[in-house]
Design an enzyme around this catalytic site. Sequence first.
Site, PDB file in Angstrom:
ATOM      1  N   ARG A  81       0.856  -1.181   0.000  1.00  0.00           N
ATOM      2  CA  ARG A  81       0.000   0.000   0.000  1.00  0.00           C
ATOM      3  C   ARG A  81       0.893   1.232   0.000  1.00  0.00           C
ATOM      4  NH1 ARG A  81      -3.286  -2.923  -1.604  1.00  0.00           N
ATOM      5  NH2 ARG A  81      -5.309  -3.494  -0.723  1.00  0.00           N
ATOM      6  N   HIS A 132      -1.366  -0.589  -9.924  1.00  0.00           N
ATOM      7  CA  HIS A 132      -1.935  -1.516  -8.931  1.00  0.00           C
ATOM      8  C   HIS A 132      -2.370  -2.831  -9.591  1.00  0.00           C
ATOM      9  CE1 HIS A 132      -3.982  -1.630  -4.751  1.00  0.00           C
ATOM     10  NE2 HIS A 132      -3.756  -2.869  -5.176  1.00  0.00           N
TER      11      HIS A 132
HETATM   12  P1  NAP Z   1      -1.296 -11.281   5.430  1.00  0.00           P
HETATM   13  O1  NAP Z   1      -1.444 -12.721   5.059  1.00  0.00           O
HETATM   14  O2  NAP Z   1      -2.225 -10.690   6.418  1.00  0.00           O
HETATM   15  O3  NAP Z   1       0.207 -11.086   5.934  1.00  0.00           O
HETATM   16  C1  NAP Z   1       0.652  -9.889   6.501  1.00  0.00           C
HETATM   17  C2  NAP Z   1       2.096 -10.069   6.921  1.00  0.00           C
HETATM   18  O4  NAP Z   1       2.582  -8.801   7.392  1.00  0.00           O
HETATM   19  C3  NAP Z   1       2.267 -11.061   8.078  1.00  0.00           C
HETATM   20  O5  NAP Z   1       3.432 -11.812   7.880  1.00  0.00           O
HETATM   21  C4  NAP Z   1       2.423 -10.136   9.294  1.00  0.00           C
HETATM   22  O6  NAP Z   1       3.216 -10.663  10.329  1.00  0.00           O
HETATM   23  C5  NAP Z   1       3.150  -8.971   8.668  1.00  0.00           C
HETATM   24  N1  NAP Z   1       2.982  -7.764   9.496  1.00  0.00           N
HETATM   25  C6  NAP Z   1       1.845  -7.079   9.730  1.00  0.00           C
HETATM   26  N2  NAP Z   1       2.083  -6.020  10.533  1.00  0.00           N
HETATM   27  C7  NAP Z   1       3.402  -6.056  10.810  1.00  0.00           C
HETATM   28  C8  NAP Z   1       4.256  -5.234  11.592  1.00  0.00           C
HETATM   29  N3  NAP Z   1       3.797  -4.167  12.244  1.00  0.00           N
HETATM   30  N4  NAP Z   1       5.572  -5.577  11.669  1.00  0.00           N
HETATM   31  C9  NAP Z   1       6.035  -6.662  11.014  1.00  0.00           C
HETATM   32  N5  NAP Z   1       5.282  -7.483  10.256  1.00  0.00           N
HETATM   33  C10 NAP Z   1       3.971  -7.172  10.155  1.00  0.00           C
HETATM   34  O7  NAP Z   1      -1.378 -10.362   4.121  1.00  0.00           O
HETATM   35  P2  NAP Z   1      -1.168 -10.795   2.589  1.00  0.00           P
HETATM   36  O8  NAP Z   1      -2.370 -11.508   2.090  1.00  0.00           O
HETATM   37  O9  NAP Z   1       0.151 -11.432   2.448  1.00  0.00           O
HETATM   38  O10 NAP Z   1      -1.198  -9.359   1.884  1.00  0.00           O
HETATM   39  C11 NAP Z   1      -0.246  -8.340   2.208  1.00  0.00           C
HETATM   40  C12 NAP Z   1      -0.669  -7.032   1.593  1.00  0.00           C
HETATM   41  O11 NAP Z   1      -0.521  -7.083   0.172  1.00  0.00           O
HETATM   42  C13 NAP Z   1      -2.146  -6.659   1.759  1.00  0.00           C
HETATM   43  O12 NAP Z   1      -2.408  -6.135   3.037  1.00  0.00           O
HETATM   44  C14 NAP Z   1      -2.330  -5.638   0.669  1.00  0.00           C
HETATM   45  O13 NAP Z   1      -1.963  -4.377   1.164  1.00  0.00           O
HETATM   46  C15 NAP Z   1      -1.306  -6.032  -0.379  1.00  0.00           C
HETATM   47  N6  NAP Z   1      -1.921  -6.502  -1.643  1.00  0.00           N
HETATM   48  C16 NAP Z   1      -1.542  -5.885  -2.797  1.00  0.00           C
HETATM   49  C17 NAP Z   1      -2.057  -6.302  -3.998  1.00  0.00           C
HETATM   50  C18 NAP Z   1      -1.635  -5.634  -5.293  1.00  0.00           C
HETATM   51  O14 NAP Z   1      -2.142  -5.986  -6.359  1.00  0.00           O
HETATM   52  N7  NAP Z   1      -0.716  -4.690  -5.260  1.00  0.00           N
HETATM   53  C19 NAP Z   1      -2.971  -7.366  -4.045  1.00  0.00           C
HETATM   54  C20 NAP Z   1      -3.350  -7.976  -2.856  1.00  0.00           C
HETATM   55  C21 NAP Z   1      -2.813  -7.531  -1.648  1.00  0.00           C
HETATM   56  P3  NAP Z   1       2.808 -11.992  11.147  1.00  0.00           P
HETATM   57  O15 NAP Z   1       2.836 -13.107  10.139  1.00  0.00           O
HETATM   58  O16 NAP Z   1       3.905 -12.115  12.140  1.00  0.00           O
HETATM   59  O17 NAP Z   1       1.447 -11.731  11.699  1.00  0.00           O
END
Ligand code: NAP
Length: 319
Positions: free
Chosen positions: A234, A282
């Site tokens: 993001r 995006h």
């Molecule tokens: P997820 O499964 O919820 O994983 C989030 C990861 O971030 C987890 O490993 C979490 O740690 C870590 N995290 C969260 N807060 C943190 C902090 N303060 N310090 C350190 N680590 C932290 O999310 P996801 O499905 O992988 O997606 C990630 C992001 O990708 C989404 O939130 C979205 O913004 C983005 N996204 C982008 C697109 C695009 O097309 N550009 C598409 C889809 C999603 P823990 O494992 O230790 O809890």
Amino acid sequence: MKNIAFIHNMDMENQEKWLAQFTILLPNEIIVVADQLTDEQASQVELAIVANPSVDALKRFPNLIWVQSLWAGVETMVNTFRSINQGKTHPTQLVRLIDPYLANTMAEAALTWSLYLYRNIPEYMAQQKQNLWRPIPCPAINTVHVSVLGTGELGTAAMQALVNQGFNVNSWSRNHKDIANVTHYSEQDGLFALLKKTDILICLLPLTDQTHKLLSKETLSLLPKGAKIINFARGGIVNHDDLINALDTDHLSHAVLDVFEQEPLTENSPLWQHPKLSILPHISATTNLDTASKIVADNITRYREHGTIPDTVDLLRGY
Ligand code: NAP
């Protein structure tokens, strides 16, 4: 069977595509677009399928037990749900899309843009414009440190692809993780240690109060001179002024940005013309209608048959 509400901000064409798919996959359900329900009918609805619904749209549905989002990223929805759940004894649960196909798409993007940076493609494109024949040294791939911030659904898939390609992969997340062939870090000290040995940094963190502007002057300055950045997560996680400054002073050599605080990026944004930025609209991992609708339909069927609500977003934590 009670109505399922479809509460979204998409255009009519996309609305119809999703509805057509759900009619096939959930033949026993009645899925109704939110504004076609009276307030009386809306108050009976317990389950909804949503895509970035507004607070006002959701407030018409006070008795929702859970909602299924069609998107994987739920940053904007977290605040919406915090707002509608205020004062509720039984808060509405938010379920986000978890789709292996989407994770695979993100893994593809992580690999594509890491190779783009590793093989100096931005520099060769700039050299071509100047008719300049100048090979750039390229280190062995296993000496190139690619660090992934976030080891969730998407970060883990991305790391797997990078490891398989031969990169030296590091990761950082809140909790400790054991990931095969990846050196993992957590906590602030861990972030600082990881940044100091990173050649290519990929951001796949959710945007939360803790990650807002995480990549700013202080953290960017820890990256080695010439490091490169990819933000797929993001826009709000990166301080763009600090990033531009790091690029202009040659501390960083290139950044790939897929996400921005304001989307679409405005036509007159100076970011478009920056020679050390690659701008994407995006697109690194967009929801796939076919795979996502099957996952949503399975979640709903399982709930109807067994009363099981899929894993929900932790609204307090923000992801
Ligand atoms: P997820 O499964 O919820 O994983 C989030 C990861 O971030 C987890 O490993 C979490 O740690 C870590 N995290 C969260 N807060 C943190 C902090 N303060 N310090 C350190 N680590 C932290 O999310 P996801 O499905 O992988 O997606 C990630 C992001 O990708 C989404 O939130 C979205 O913004 C983005 N996204 C982008 C697109 C695009 O097309 N550009 C598409 C889809 C999603 P823990 O494992 O230790 O809890």
